[in-house]
Design a protein around this motif. Structure first.
Motif, PDB file in Angstrom:
ATOM      1  N   ALA A  23       0.567  -1.021  -0.218  1.00 60.45           N
ATOM      2  CA  ALA A  23      -0.276  -0.210  -0.106  1.00 60.45           C
ATOM      3  C   ALA A  23       0.952   1.072   0.327  1.00 60.45           C
ATOM      4  CB  ALA A  23      -1.003   0.087   1.571  1.00 60.45           C
ATOM      5  N   THR A  24       0.559   2.408  -0.585  1.00 61.31           N
ATOM      6  CA  THR A  24       1.146   4.045  -0.936  1.00 61.31           C
ATOM      7  C   THR A  24       0.743   5.039  -0.490  1.00 61.31           C
ATOM      8  OG1 THR A  24       0.980   3.781  -3.368  1.00 61.31           O
ATOM      9  CG2 THR A  24       2.580   2.581  -2.628  1.00 61.31           C
ATOM     10  N   THR A  25       0.969   6.083   0.129  1.00 60.27           N
ATOM     11  CA  THR A  25       0.454   7.491  -0.190  1.00 60.27           C
ATOM     12  C   THR A  25       1.343   8.288  -1.015  1.00 60.27           C
ATOM     13  OG1 THR A  25       0.412   6.987   2.407  1.00 60.27           O
ATOM     14  CG2 THR A  25      -0.011   9.111   1.662  1.00 60.27           C
ATOM     15  N   PRO A  26       0.565   8.160  -1.857  1.00 60.24           N
ATOM     16  CA  PRO A  26       0.841   8.680  -3.490  1.00 60.24           C
ATOM     17  C   PRO A  26       1.477  10.565  -3.092  1.00 60.24           C
ATOM     18  CG  PRO A  26      -1.013   7.348  -4.099  1.00 60.24           C
ATOM     19  CD  PRO A  26      -0.877   7.869  -2.649  1.00 60.24           C
ATOM     20  N   ASN A  27       2.131  10.333  -3.484  1.00 62.68           N
ATOM     21  CA  ASN A  27       3.021  12.206  -3.877  1.00 62.68           C
ATOM     22  C   ASN A  27       3.207  12.179  -0.864  1.00 62.68           C
ATOM     23  OD1 ASN A  27       2.592  13.157  -5.812  1.00 62.68           O
ATOM     24  ND2 ASN A  27       0.133  13.116  -5.562  1.00 62.68           N
ATOM     25  N   ALA A  28       3.717  11.701  -0.608  1.00 61.27           N
ATOM     26  CA  ALA A  28       3.004  11.795   0.498  1.00 61.27           C
ATOM     27  C   ALA A  28       5.012  11.615   0.548  1.00 61.27           C
ATOM     28  CB  ALA A  28       3.655  10.864   1.159  1.00 61.27           C
ATOM     29  N   GLU A  29       5.927  13.204   1.566  1.00 58.91           N
ATOM     30  CA  GLU A  29       7.153  13.215   1.913  1.00 58.91           C
ATOM     31  C   GLU A  29       7.693  12.927   2.834  1.00 58.91           C
ATOM     32  OE1 GLU A  29       7.485  17.288   0.497  1.00 58.91           O
ATOM     33  OE2 GLU A  29       6.370  17.028  -1.432  1.00 58.91           O
ATOM     34  N   GLY A  30       8.709  12.342   2.612  1.00 60.12           N
ATOM     35  CA  GLY A  30       9.646  12.659   4.297  1.00 60.12           C
ATOM     36  C   GLY A  30       9.033  11.123   4.517  1.00 60.12           C
ATOM     37  N   GLU A  31       9.884  10.550   5.894  1.00 60.25           N
ATOM     38  CA  GLU A  31      10.162   9.580   5.893  1.00 60.25           C
ATOM     39  C   GLU A  31       9.425   9.148   7.770  1.00 60.25           C
ATOM     40  OE1 GLU A  31      14.248   7.966   4.752  1.00 60.25           O
ATOM     41  OE2 GLU A  31      15.110   8.638   6.344  1.00 60.25           O
ATOM     42  N   SER A  32       9.189   7.865   7.592  1.00 59.82           N
ATOM     43  CA  SER A  32       9.215   7.648   9.538  1.00 59.82           C
ATOM     44  C   SER A  32       9.775   6.343   9.957  1.00 59.82           C
ATOM     45  CB  SER A  32       7.530   7.606   9.604  1.00 59.82           C
ATOM     46  OG  SER A  32       6.690   8.547   9.585  1.00 59.82           O
ATOM     47  N   ASP A  33      10.242   5.997  11.023  1.00 63.19           N
ATOM     48  CA  ASP A  33      11.077   5.844  11.121  1.00 63.19           C
ATOM     49  C   ASP A  33       9.925   4.763  12.796  1.00 63.19           C
ATOM     50  OD1 ASP A  33      11.540   6.767  13.491  1.00 63.19           O
ATOM     51  OD2 ASP A  33      13.462   7.669  13.871  1.00 63.19           O
ATOM     52  N   GLY A  34      11.153   4.155  13.379  1.00 66.83           N
ATOM     53  CA  GLY A  34      10.289   2.517  14.428  1.00 66.83           C
ATOM     54  C   GLY A  34       9.269   1.567  14.053  1.00 66.83           C
ATOM     55  N   PHE A  35       9.417   1.252  12.885  1.00 66.77           N
ATOM     56  CA  PHE A  35       8.994   0.268  12.644  1.00 66.77           C
ATOM     57  C   PHE A  35       9.705  -0.938  12.651  1.00 66.77           C
ATOM     58  CE2 PHE A  35       7.652   3.292   9.240  1.00 66.77           C
ATOM     59  CZ  PHE A  35       6.437   2.846   9.329  1.00 66.77           C
ATOM     60  N   VAL A  36       9.238  -1.506  14.353  1.00 69.49           N
ATOM     61  CA  VAL A  36       9.725  -2.610  15.159  1.00 69.49           C
ATOM     62  C   VAL A  36       9.098  -3.967  14.273  1.00 69.49           C
ATOM     63  CG1 VAL A  36      11.194  -2.930  16.741  1.00 69.49           C
ATOM     64  CG2 VAL A  36      10.505  -1.195  16.671  1.00 69.49           C
ATOM     65  N   LEU A  37      10.427  -4.925  13.820  1.00 69.46           N
ATOM     66  CA  LEU A  37      10.229  -6.030  13.558  1.00 69.46           C
ATOM     67  C   LEU A  37      10.233  -7.586  14.268  1.00 69.46           C
ATOM     68  CD1 LEU A  37      12.081  -6.135   9.991  1.00 69.46           C
ATOM     69  CD2 LEU A  37       9.331  -5.738  10.761  1.00 69.46           C
ATOM     70  N   SER A  38       9.673  -8.469  14.399  1.00 67.90           N
ATOM     71  CA  SER A  38       9.863  -9.393  15.719  1.00 67.90           C
ATOM     72  C   SER A  38      11.183  -9.711  16.178  1.00 67.90           C
ATOM     73  CB  SER A  38       8.582 -10.519  15.541  1.00 67.90           C
ATOM     74  OG  SER A  38       9.519 -10.672  14.703  1.00 67.90           O
ATOM     75  N   ASN A  39      11.688  -9.087  15.016  1.00 63.07           N
ATOM     76  CA  ASN A  39      13.122  -9.846  15.334  1.00 63.07           C
ATOM     77  C   ASN A  39      14.137  -9.056  15.954  1.00 63.07           C
ATOM     78  OD1 ASN A  39      13.956  -7.976  13.287  1.00 63.07           O
ATOM     79  ND2 ASN A  39      14.804  -9.710  12.224  1.00 63.07           N
ATOM     80  N   GLY A  40      14.097  -7.818  16.571  1.00 65.27           N
ATOM     81  CA  GLY A  40      14.313  -6.188  17.118  1.00 65.27           C
ATOM     82  C   GLY A  40      15.028  -5.427  15.923  1.00 65.27           C
ATOM     83  N   GLN A  41      15.090  -5.555  14.901  1.00 64.90           N
ATOM     84  CA  GLN A  41      15.443  -4.771  13.831  1.00 64.90           C
ATOM     85  C   GLN A  41      13.949  -3.436  13.454  1.00 64.90           C
ATOM     86  OE1 GLN A  41      16.039  -6.347  10.108  1.00 64.90           O
ATOM     87  NE2 GLN A  41      15.566  -4.614   8.853  1.00 64.90           N
ATOM     88  N   SER A  42      14.398  -2.373  13.226  1.00 66.70           N
ATOM     89  CA  SER A  42      14.191  -1.624  13.361  1.00 66.70           C
ATOM     90  C   SER A  42      13.924  -0.460  12.254  1.00 66.70           C
ATOM     91  CB  SER A  42      14.028  -0.043  15.259  1.00 66.70           C
ATOM     92  OG  SER A  42      13.209   0.662  14.811  1.00 66.70           O
ATOM     93  N   ASP A  43      12.940  -0.309  11.553  1.00 63.91           N
ATOM     94  CA  ASP A  43      13.176   0.032   9.858  1.00 63.91           C
ATOM     95  C   ASP A  43      12.543   1.109  10.144  1.00 63.91           C
ATOM     96  OD1 ASP A  43      14.452  -2.516   8.804  1.00 63.91           O
ATOM     97  OD2 ASP A  43      12.202  -3.030   8.378  1.00 63.91           O
ATOM     98  N   THR A  44      13.204   2.291   8.908  1.00 64.63           N
ATOM     99  CA  THR A  44      13.193   3.400   8.037  1.00 64.63           C
ATOM    100  C   THR A  44      12.468   3.561   7.372  1.00 64.63           C
ATOM    101  OG1 THR A  44      14.012   4.598   9.271  1.00 64.63           O
ATOM    102  CG2 THR A  44      13.224   5.946   7.909  1.00 64.63           C
ATOM    103  N   TYR A  45      11.007   3.936   6.372  1.00 64.32           N
ATOM    104  CA  TYR A  45      10.282   3.759   5.380  1.00 64.32           C
ATOM    105  C   TYR A  45      10.209   5.164   5.222  1.00 64.32           C
ATOM    106  CZ  TYR A  45       9.363  -0.828   6.230  1.00 64.32           C
ATOM    107  OH  TYR A  45       9.200  -2.781   6.935  1.00 64.32           O
ATOM    108  N   PRO A  46      10.198   5.931   3.299  1.00 66.38           N
ATOM    109  CA  PRO A  46       9.494   6.746   3.143  1.00 66.38           C
ATOM    110  C   PRO A  46       7.971   7.064   3.475  1.00 66.38           C
ATOM    111  CG  PRO A  46      10.786   5.822   1.534  1.00 66.38           C
ATOM    112  CD  PRO A  46      11.258   4.428   2.637  1.00 66.38           C
TER     113      PRO A  46
END
Length: 120
Positions: free
Chosen positions: A64-87
Motif C-alpha cells: 500500500a502507498t500514499t502517493p506524493n507523501a513526503e518524508g520518512e518515518s522510523d520506528g517500524f520494529v520487527l519481531s526480531n528487534g530490527q527497527s526500519d525506516t520507510y518513506p
C-alpha cells in the motif's frame, strides 16, 4: 468462496481487533497466512503502517502507498528487534491501514480506493 486467513495458526475472526490488541501490547509486526498460501504483513510504528500482500513464498508482492507523501518515518520494529525506516510514500496512516487490512482479509483484494504498487 471467501479466503480464510490465520495468525499463528489460529483463525482471525476480527482482524482490526487483533491488530489493535497487538499494537497496544507493543507487537508492531503481524503476519497472516491464507489457506491458498498467500501472506499479508502489517508493520506499524503506531502512526503509519507498511502493508504487504504476497502471493506465496518468494513473491515480492505488493504494498500500500500514499502517493506524493513526503518524508520518512522510523520506528517500524520487527519481531526480531530490527527497527526500519520507510518513506512515507510507501506507508499509509494507521487508521487507513486498519481499514485496508480489514478489506484485504475480507475480500482478498485491495480496496478500490487504496493505492498500491507491485514490487514484482
Amino acid at each position: 468462496m471467501t479466503e480464510s486467513w490465520s495468525h499463528d495458526g489460529r483463525p482471525v475472526p476480527d482482524l482490526v481487533a487483533l491488530l489493535r490488541a497487538r499494537i497496544d501490547a507493543g507487537h508492531l509486526e503481524t503476519w497472516l497466512t491464507s489457506e491458498s498460501g498467500r501472506s499479508f504483513a502489517f508493520v506499524t510504528n503506531t502512526d503509519r503502517a507498511m502493508l504487504m500482500l504476497l502471493n506465496g513464498e518468494g513473491d515480492a508482492g505488493e504494498h500500500a502507498t500514499t502517493p506524493n507523501a513526503e518524508g520518512e518515518s522510523d520506528g517500524f520494529v520487527l519481531s526480531n528487534g530490527q527497527s526500519d525506516t520507510y518513506p512515507d510514500a510507501d506507508t499509509v496512516a494507521l487508521e487507513q491501514a486498519l481499514t485496508i487490512a480489514g478489506h484485504v482479509v475480507r475480500e482478498g483484494t485491495w480496496p478500490a480506493d487504496a493505492h498500491h504498487v507491485s514490487d514484482r
